[in-house]
Design an enzyme around this catalytic site. Structure first.
Site, short mmCIF file in Angstrom:
data_model
loop_
_atom_site.label_atom_id
_atom_site.label_comp_id
_atom_site.label_asym_id
_atom_site.label_seq_id
_atom_site.Cartn_x
_atom_site.Cartn_y
_atom_site.Cartn_z
N HIS A 108 0.83 -1.21 0.00
CA HIS A 108 0.00 0.00 0.00
C HIS A 108 0.86 1.26 0.00
CE1 HIS A 108 -2.76 2.86 2.34
NE2 HIS A 108 -3.22 2.81 1.12
N GLU B 129 1.99 2.06 -3.47
CA GLU B 129 0.91 2.70 -4.24
C GLU B 129 0.86 4.20 -3.94
OE1 GLU B 129 -3.26 3.87 -3.24
OE2 GLU B 129 -3.16 1.70 -2.94
N HIS B 130 1.01 4.57 -2.67
CA HIS B 130 1.04 6.00 -2.31
C HIS B 130 2.23 6.70 -2.94
CE1 HIS B 130 -1.90 7.08 0.98
NE2 HIS B 130 -2.18 5.80 0.80
N GLU C 271 5.31 10.76 2.97
CA GLU C 271 4.06 10.02 2.75
C GLU C 271 3.60 9.24 3.98
OE1 GLU C 271 0.95 9.86 0.20
OE2 GLU C 271 2.87 10.87 -0.14
N GLU D 170 -4.61 7.30 7.13
CA GLU D 170 -5.53 6.32 6.54
C GLU D 170 -5.69 5.12 7.48
OE1 GLU D 170 -6.23 4.05 2.24
OE2 GLU D 170 -4.42 5.24 2.58
#
Length: 1009
Positions: free
Chosen positions: A83, A86-87, A163, A170
């Site tokens: 994940h 992906e960020h 990030e 999240e």
């Protein structure tokens, strides 16, 4: 009763499906492995590609990069890295840095979130773009972005640090009641497999501490072109040129000299004995029951496999019909219940039943759910039940076939994604329609009923209940299973008892009305009819979708006219009447009456307006208008249904009281809108005051007088066929001898609300299982009547500007939030044609509680900077481009036109000429677009918001309740502060139906960035 759609020879396009030839097939025939209707191939370096030309919407392309890499591939120290990759893709690549990808895409009108996004699941990662292609270079640039994602993502220590905060936020956002329940259910379902410990969000420790080297190693190990596919569906002049663009941007990427590691399989072990769980969640939105039975994913390679999939879909549909009818009985065992088949992970799917019920009602709900499946195993479905389901499915495939040339590019893109990721065949809608038309009539009730065997508790079954307080134990669940199993073994379960279903919706046909006046407005493309009963009807013929007609009718006058004594009863009118049946029949009966028809009508009573809205197929327009006629001529009388309505309402209120956000949302409403009964939250004591008779009387009066209503119809209308139906069922509504709820829009009572005149900063502390923090920063706005047409558009542009700029600072620059939403609320104003409009504009985000006040200050600083210095040319250009692209897309949609025409009638400049009002709105938009520049945006920010912004605002912050020691320390060290969340969003957050739909589902196993 005939359950198959009736012939309608006068509708030529409908005949296209009726005349569609059946196919002669053998059950052993193989479905094509090559996807239909697309240029499909593979580059020398292993990359698959799918390219298809599709003109819906015009000048747009839906792109994806699909990667067969998900969180299940992570090692223990990597949990969450898939994940994070992906960020990082949107953050920095070799060509783009500092979120320049996002800035570039926004500059061409591709809004972050809506048009550029990605998701990570346990098995795959998918990047999606939706971009304009009206300029030749845009498609090439967008494909080059996907190429960067495939092999050029940069994962430096600085990139990762920027990030971490967004990913952490999240993670924090998913640790609410819903997230905890979904996570726990996932672990229970996947027990014994690696999937159980590989939720995509990962571990907090990994998110906070993982090194850039570890992220790079994961990316380099698994991101290889032979695991990827590029999908491009859009308004292309030719597909081969797009293939060449893919070859240009991806073809030079050389595969590794050493073969990359194969993607391993991760089995999920089966189990004969059911697993049980009693999950206590103090913040749960209600009590719920989940029964899941796992099984291997079926390969679909032959016509027999396709037939089985149809029969399986029919089983769940028929079972859901029964569940709905049970939920509408007197003293039902549950409020709602549904059944579905879902693919959980690559090798496993599950049959899932989910219900919501009253507190202390989980065992009764479980027994009812198991009993119904056992009843199907013993007695099967009746041919009548299957006839209804067959008609529903035939209607759905007919609609898809009729609109086969009008499918959205995103829909087609998703089909090709499933072909690549799941090996699902893509045979084309025409052949699929032929198959269904050929096969459906021959699927028997016995064949459908056999699928109930998959719901047996010996089939890798997981049974779980969720309760806000412990009321049942695992032994109770086991006892319920044994009870139903014994009844089934003894065949002591009676067959299903079908209820009588009337043949016709309208028993006695009304006398048609007549047209008193007809006006044409060619610049809008509408025709306006004034009917003999006073109803005004405006229609616009479109060809956007062949199988869609939309309509909305509205009349002025709503809940604001009521006294406080009447308000609570009448505000429940729509809910109570809906359960009884507003069209003359109970909902469970009407559901069967509408089998095979695509027609639905709903009602709403707001502060200043009553509306009914419908969506139907052109061939079912008569049915939809019959429902409207029934709405106006039915007198709803309260009966035993009231009890279940009030039970559900009480459960919803108690659920809100358990929700940590409730106190926060209540305070935001009270602070920004006052303590009026209209804005005040409903309490149990308020529900006890509800008079069902008064509620139904009010509802009946709201839809009684046709002369108060204006109806707008948009879609694939043939006036020669539609006008006689309009006259029959809308014109045939009897006109009241006396006016009923007839209001002048300028004389309506306004809601009492006043924004605070000073600065207010508050903290609302609420008990929480895990720490959550939400912030709402709100400003009063006032739009001057003299320039209203421009100001309405200005505030829309400004809200997008503020959202973009605050997102750039708090997420892209500082990495401290996941997302921000800026919303405008003007709904408190009465629809008068005079006077200024007041409201508020609010900034909403969640964050780490420890830095919430710092982020508030940064948001205020950014707004102040925009007021004092103005935005850049690039900022203004981007929001203009985003708005223009959204407008262009909307012009190709019926919903957009319906809304524009309704707004023209409801505009304060409307004085009888809808064309003039429509043009005034368009001219207002055009003037704002032409004038919008850094200087005019700056002046609008100074004019519409308080200037400087720091002189008048409210901040409400939701924080965890402190322990007594921390509370004392906080009191000694700090001044009063508070925070918040968007009340418009939170108002319905605790709904029980939402819990039923989302509780178990593996959406928790898919994360969108």
């Amino acid at each position: 009763m005939d359950f198959l759609p009736t012939e309608t020879p006068s509708i030529a396009r409908r005949q296209g499906f009726r005349s569609l030839k059946l196919v002669s097939v053998s059950m052993d025939d193989v479905l094509g492995e090559t996807p239909f209707g697309v240029d499909y191939g593979r580059l020398d370096n292993g990359l698959f590609y799918y390219v298809r030309s599709n003109s819906k919407p015009k000048m747009r392309a839906a792109l994806s990069l699909a990667v067969k890499v998900g969180s299940v591939l992570e090692e223990e120290e990597e949990r969450g890295v898939a994940h994070i990759v992906e960020h990082l893709a949107f953050s920095a690549t070799q060509k783009y840095t500092n979120h320049d990808i996002i800035k570039f895409l926004e500059s061409v009108g591709a809004e972050f979130g809506a048009c550029q996004n990605a998701s990570t699941s346990v098995d795959e990662t998918v990047y999606e773009l939706f971009v304009p292609v009206d300029k030749p270079e845009l498609l090439s640039q967008a494909i080059s972005v996907l190429a960067e994602f495939s092999s050029e993502v940069r994962a430096s220590a600085d990139d990762l640090e920027k990030e971490r905060g967004a990913v952490m936020e999240e993670y924090r956002g998913g640790r609410n009641a819903s997230g905890r329940m979904q996570d726990a259910h996932w672990v229970l379902m996947m027990e014994g497999s690696k999937y159980a410990e590989r939720l995509p969000i990962g571990l907090e420790k990994v998110i906070r501490t993982v090194s850039s080297d570890t992220v790079k190693q994961f990316y380099q190990k698994w991101y290889h072109l032979h695991n990827m596919a590029v999908i491009a569906v859009g308004d292309f002049t030719d597909t081969q040129s797009v293939v060449e663009l893919i070859r240009t941007h991806f073809g030079q990427k050389v595969p590794l000299s050493v073969a990359p590691p194969p993607i391993p399989d991760f089995p999920v072990p089966s189990h004969e004995e059911p697993r049980f769980s009693c999950f206590v969640e103090s913040e749960a939105g209600g009590s719920a029951v989940m029964v899941s039975c796992k099984m291997p994913v079926d390969a679909m390679t032959t016509v027999k496999d396709y037939r089985d999939s149809l029969a399986e879909a029919m089983f769940h549909c028929a079972l859901n019909q029964r569940f709905f009818k049970i939920s509408r009985r007197k003293d039902p065992p549950y409020f709602s219940c549904s059944s579905a088949a879902e693919v959980l992970v690559r090798p496993v799917k599950a049959y899932i039943m989910t219900s919501t019920c009253k507190e202390r009602g989980t065992i009764e709900a479980l027994e009812s759910m198991l009993l119904e499946v056992a009843r199907v195993r013993l007695h099967g479905f009746s041919e009548r039940e299957i006839g209804i389901v067959r008609a529903l499915m035939m209607s759905e495939i007919e609609s898809a076939y009729l609109e086969r040339d009008q499918m959205q590019s995103t829909t087609l893109r998703d089909e090709y994604l499933q072909h690549f990721l799941r090996n699902e065949p893509v045979v084309g809608i025409e052949y699929e329609a032929q198959l269904q038309k050929t096969i459906l009539p021959y699927i028997s009730a016995a064949e459908v009923s056999r699928f109930a065997e998959n719901f047996h508790t010996a089939c890798s079954c997981v049974i779980k209940i969720v309760e806000p307080r412990a009321r049942a134990a695992i032994e109770d669940l086991k006892a319920a299973v044994l009870k139903i199993n014994s009844l089934e073994e003894e065949r002591n379960i009676p067959p299903w008892d079908d209820e009588h279903i009337p043949e016709e919706i309208v028993i006695s046909m009304p006398d048609p009305g007549s047209i008193i006046q007809q006006c044409e407005f060619p610049n809008v493309g509408v025709t306006e009819l004034l009917l003999s009963n006073g109803m005004k009807v405006c229609y616009r013929c479109t060809d956007f979708l062949d199988d869609q007609v939309l309509f909305t009718g509205f009349a002025y006058g709503g809940l604001s006219e009521l006294s406080e004594n009447d308000y609570f009863s009448c505000s429940m009118g729509t809910t109570i009447a809906g359960e009884i049946g507003v069209f003359g029949y109970r909902p469970s009966v009407l559901m069967d009456m509408l089998a095979g028809k695509r027609a639905e009508v709903g009602t709403k009573i707001g502060a200043y307006m009553r509306t009914f809205s419908g969506d139907c197929s052109p061939s079912d327009l008569e049915t939809a208008l019959q429902l409207v006629y029934q709405l106006f001529t039915t007198n709803v009388v309260p009966g035993e249904e009231v009890k279940i309505v009030m039970q559900m309402a009480e459960e919803a209120v108690r659920a809100q009281e358990r929700d940590p956000y409730t106190a926060f949302a209540n305070r935001v409403r009270e602070l920004n809108y006052g303590n009026s009964y209209f804005f005040r939250p409903i309490r149990i004591s308020d529900l006890q005051k509800v008079d069902p008779i008064r509620a139904c009387e009010y509802f009946n009066s709201c839809f009684k007088d046709p002369s108060t209503f204006t109806v707008v119809i948009v879609g694939n209308i043939d006036p020669k066929m539609a006008i006689p139906l309009i006259l029959q069922y809308l014109g045939g509504i009897p006109k009241s001898s006396e006016s009923v709820l007839h209001f002048n829009r300028d004389d309506l009572k306004g809601l009492p609300f006043t924004f605070p005149a000073s600065i207010i900063r508050e903290v609302v502390r609420s008990p929480m299982v895990e720490a959550q923090c939400s912030v709402q920063l709100a400003f009063p706005v006032e739009l001057k009547n003299i320039s209203m047409m421009e100001e309405i558009h200005f505030i829309g542009f400004l809200s997008k500007l503020l959202e973009t700029k605050i997102m750039q600072v708090l997420r892209f620059k500082l990495g401290q939030i996941y997302s921000v939403a800026v919303s405008v609320f003007l709904g408190g104003n009465k629809p008068s044609r005079t006077g200024d409009i007041r409201g508020d504009i609010s900034v909403n985000f969640s964050c780490d509680p420890d830095i919430s006040w710092n982020l508030v200050e940064l948001a205020l600083d950014e707004i102040m900077y925009l007021q004092e210095q103005g935005p850049s040319d690039q900022d203004v250009s981007a929001i203009l481009e985003i708005e223009q692209r959204a407008h262009e897309n909307g012009l190709q949609e019926n919903y957009y036109w319906l809304d524009r025409i309704l707004r023209s009638y409801q505009s304060r400049v409307y004085i009888g000429d809808v064309s003039a009002s429509f043009e005034a709105q368009d001219e207002g938009r055009n003037r704002v677009r032409e004038s919008l520049a850094p200087s005019t945006a700056q002046m609008a920010l100074q004019r519409i918001l308080p200037f400087p912004c720091r002189k008048q605002y409210t901040v409400v912050i939701l924080m965890p309740q402190l322990s007594r020691l921390k509370l004392l320390k906080s009191f000694l060290q700090s001044t009063s502060n508070k925070y918040g969340h968007n009340p418009k969003i939170l108002a319905g957050a605790a709904g029980l139906v939402v819990l039923a739909v989302s509780l178990w589902r593996y959406s928790r196993s898919t994360l969108k960035s």
